[in-house]
Design an enzyme around this catalytic site. Structure first.
Site, PDB file in Angstrom:
ATOM      1  N   LYS A   1       4.958   3.299  -5.478  1.00  0.00           N
ATOM      2  CA  LYS A   1       4.813   2.109  -4.637  1.00  0.00           C
ATOM      3  C   LYS A   1       6.132   1.338  -4.668  1.00  0.00           C
ATOM      4  O   LYS A   1       6.803   1.284  -5.709  1.00  0.00           O
ATOM      5  CB  LYS A   1       3.668   1.255  -5.187  1.00  0.00           C
ATOM      6  CG  LYS A   1       3.275   0.066  -4.327  1.00  0.00           C
ATOM      7  CD  LYS A   1       2.072  -0.649  -4.943  1.00  0.00           C
ATOM      8  CE  LYS A   1       1.610  -1.839  -4.134  1.00  0.00           C
ATOM      9  NZ  LYS A   1       0.428  -2.495  -4.739  1.00  0.00           N
TER      10      LYS A   1
ATOM     11  N   SER B   1      -3.406  -3.060  -1.611  1.00  0.00           N
ATOM     12  CA  SER B   1      -2.062  -3.073  -1.081  1.00  0.00           C
ATOM     13  C   SER B   1      -1.264  -1.798  -1.362  1.00  0.00           C
ATOM     14  O   SER B   1      -0.172  -1.637  -0.816  1.00  0.00           O
ATOM     15  CB  SER B   1      -1.284  -4.258  -1.681  1.00  0.00           C
ATOM     16  OG  SER B   1      -1.205  -4.121  -3.089  1.00  0.00           O
TER      17      SER B   1
ATOM     18  N   SER C   1      -6.021  -3.217  -5.778  1.00  0.00           N
ATOM     19  CA  SER C   1      -5.087  -2.552  -4.861  1.00  0.00           C
ATOM     20  C   SER C   1      -4.829  -1.072  -5.106  1.00  0.00           C
ATOM     21  O   SER C   1      -4.134  -0.446  -4.316  1.00  0.00           O
ATOM     22  CB  SER C   1      -3.750  -3.288  -4.855  1.00  0.00           C
ATOM     23  OG  SER C   1      -3.835  -4.400  -4.020  1.00  0.00           O
TER      24      SER C   1
HETATM   25  N1  GLN Z   1      -6.715  -7.679  -2.093  1.00  0.00           N
HETATM   26  C1  GLN Z   1      -6.213  -8.329  -3.260  1.00  0.00           C
HETATM   27  C2  GLN Z   1      -5.239  -9.401  -2.851  1.00  0.00           C
HETATM   28  O1  GLN Z   1      -4.783  -9.378  -1.737  1.00  0.00           O
HETATM   29  C3  GLN Z   1      -5.623  -7.313  -4.173  1.00  0.00           C
HETATM   30  C4  GLN Z   1      -4.182  -7.413  -4.455  1.00  0.00           C
HETATM   31  C5  GLN Z   1      -3.700  -6.407  -5.447  1.00  0.00           C
HETATM   32  O2  GLN Z   1      -4.457  -5.831  -6.233  1.00  0.00           O
HETATM   33  N2  GLN Z   1      -2.405  -6.237  -5.490  1.00  0.00           N
HETATM   34  O3  GLN Z   1      -4.957 -10.261  -3.632  1.00  0.00           O
END
Ligand code: GLN
Length: 483
Positions: A79, A154, A178
């Site tokens: 990532k 994400s 995410s």
């Molecule tokens: N959907 C969550 C957010 O937007 C998860 C983010 C993550 O785990 N990086 O905060």
């Protein structure tokens, strides 16, 4: 033989017994990326030359009869919030569009020391804020299961890259879901390890008390293989876990041998109004599989689970607002061309280079921490976090694992929830509480509903990764055997 369809473990075995060379393997994956990534947009950058060079080194070692590491010759994607020397790290943002790190993250060093081959950096929601990969400065990623769908986020680029056979393994980060949610949406295995098991050194933070680096694989064995290569103490990460754990991923046992005698809790709180009704019947079928493999399954209560997402929201945005302060146009990142004072330099640089969601979270987090509101929001959220931790601690006295759906809704179409940011955030209702409590969890494919993949979340106690891996191996075998 279609090399890109092989599992990571198969690739390693074939390289070690000289059926394939690492160069062949890397070339096959680079060709696959050339062929398909214009449709998927999983990658932000590709490391072609470096990857081919690393493959040659692995082949050289094999020729000389040297010992090889556990990831020998396996192509791996990262990532793009994990820093790498020599390849840019953008975090999916205009802010870091051209940023080059002067050093490698600890996990990158570990992959290299195990002879893994880093193929490229993957697309993501800007600074890991999001649940659909539609919020990247580099354009949305598409779900290889069906390109009309989002891959989740994400870490959606990493998930899509594995699902599209561009790489067999990838790393992501998980602050509130995410890794697990994109794993569920792309029909893959994703593991978020316990807080502190994998070093965060060189990983651009979203919310430091919640962040974890974790893995994507096509099956449980591959994911466990990847996790075992990056887990371990790191003195450069002050929250690193000092004890080591040996992760099991031995294959070959019957599914029942992994699961027999396991005690499983199903929180009665999971059937909230927000949950797709079709998931209830589906979960009943999943539970029957575990029972038929010899587990005892009981209903449990996690009374504070329903406050998990709100608590996550306050704590995460508070930490985000302070983390984002480093992007000031001076030290690194985008700098506005026009300004007439220092204040204007800050303001213009940040206005130009941050997307809407990043700005929204900086504003909310600053508000939650501000004088007069800190007590009402931030301190309350910290107290609620303790209650959530207590709920889980009690449950893990009696149960080995806890099961929930990974996401309360099934993968949705690109653009569909564009104007409903709250619905998207809701996808974290079962995943974010796990980060608040520092636990480990896996999302594992558990079939389809109306053509859409469904993920099952297997939650384990802190540093009890072996419980979720064993449950995953058994369940995967059970699904395959059609129980
Ligand atoms: N959907 C969550 C957010 O937007 C998860 C983010 C993550 O785990 N990086 O905060």
């Amino acid at each position: 033989m279609d090399i890109v369809k092989l599992s990571a473990l198969e690739i390693r075995e074939k390289i070690l017994n000289k059926e394939l060379s690492a160069t062949q393997v890397v070339k096959a994956h680079l060709d696959r990326i050339d062929e398909i990534d214009k449709d998927i947009n999983a990658f932000i950058s590709i490391n072609k030359e470096e990857a081919l060079k690393a493959a040659e080194q692995v082949d050289e070692k094999i020729k000389n009869g040297e010992d090889l590491g556990s990831l020998a010759g396996i192509p791996i994607a990262l990532k793009d919030n994990i820093v790498t020397r020599g390849t840019k790290t953008t975090c999916g943002s205009k802010m870091l569009e051209d940023f080059m790190s002067p050093y490698d993250a600890r996990v990158v060093e570990m992959i290299k020391s195990q002879d893994g081959i880093i193929i490229g950096k993957t697309n993501m929601d800007e600074f890991a804020m999001g649940s659909s990969n539609e919020r990247s400065y580099f354009g949305p990623t598409k779900n290889p299961v069906n390109t009309k769908l989002v891959p989740g986020g994400s870490s959606g680029g990493s998930a899509a890259a594995v699902k599209a056979n561009e790489v067999p393994l990838a790393l992501g980060t998980d602050t509130g879901g995410s890794i697990r949610q994109p794993a569920a949406y792309c029909d893959l295995v994703g593991i978020k390890p316990s807080y502190g098991l994998v070093s965060r050194y060189g990983v651009v933070p979203l919310a430091n008390t919640l962040d974890a680096v974790g893995v994507f694989g096509k099956n449980v064995t591959d994911a466990a293989l990847m996790l075992s290569a990056i887990a371990g103490y790191d003195e450069k990460d002050s929250t690193s876990y000092e004890n080591s754990i040996d992760l099991v991923f031995e294959k070959g046992l019957e599914p029942i041998e992994y699961i027999k005698g396991m005690k499983i809790g199903i929180p009665k709180e999971i059937y909230l109004d927000e949950v797709d009704k079709r998931l209830k019947d589906h979960m009943d079928k999943v539970i029957k599989i575990f029972e038929s493999l010899g587990a005892s399954v009981e209903e449990i209560s996690l009374p504070h689970l329903k406050y998990g997402l709100a608590t996550y929201h306050v704590i995460a945005t508070a930490e985000i607002s302070s983390n984002m302060a480093r992007f000031d146009g001076l030290r690194y990142g985008h700098r506005a061309k026009e300004y007439s004072s220092l204040d204007e330099l800050y303001t213009n640089s940040r206005t130009e280079a941050f997307g809407d969601e990043v700005k929204r979270r900086i504003l909310m987090g600053t508000y939650y921490l501000s004088m007069g509101h800190g007590r009402d929001y931030y301190e309350k959220a910290l107290k609620m976090r303790t209650l959530i931790i207590d709920d889980f601690n009690k449950a893990f006295k009696d149960y080995d694992i806890i099961l929930t759906p990974t996401s309360p809704i099934l993968p949705f179409e690109l653009g569909k929830l564009k104007d409903e940011p709250l619905t998207k955030d809701l996808t974290g209702i079962f995943t974010a509480p796990v980060n608040l409590a520092g636990l480990c969890a896996m999302s594992i494919p558990c079939g389809y509903i109306d053509g859409l993949p469904v993920g099952l979340q297997i939650i384990g106690d802190r540093f009890k990764e072996n419980n979720i891996i064993k449950a995953g191996l058994g369940f995967e075998g059970g699904m395959k055997n059609g129980i």
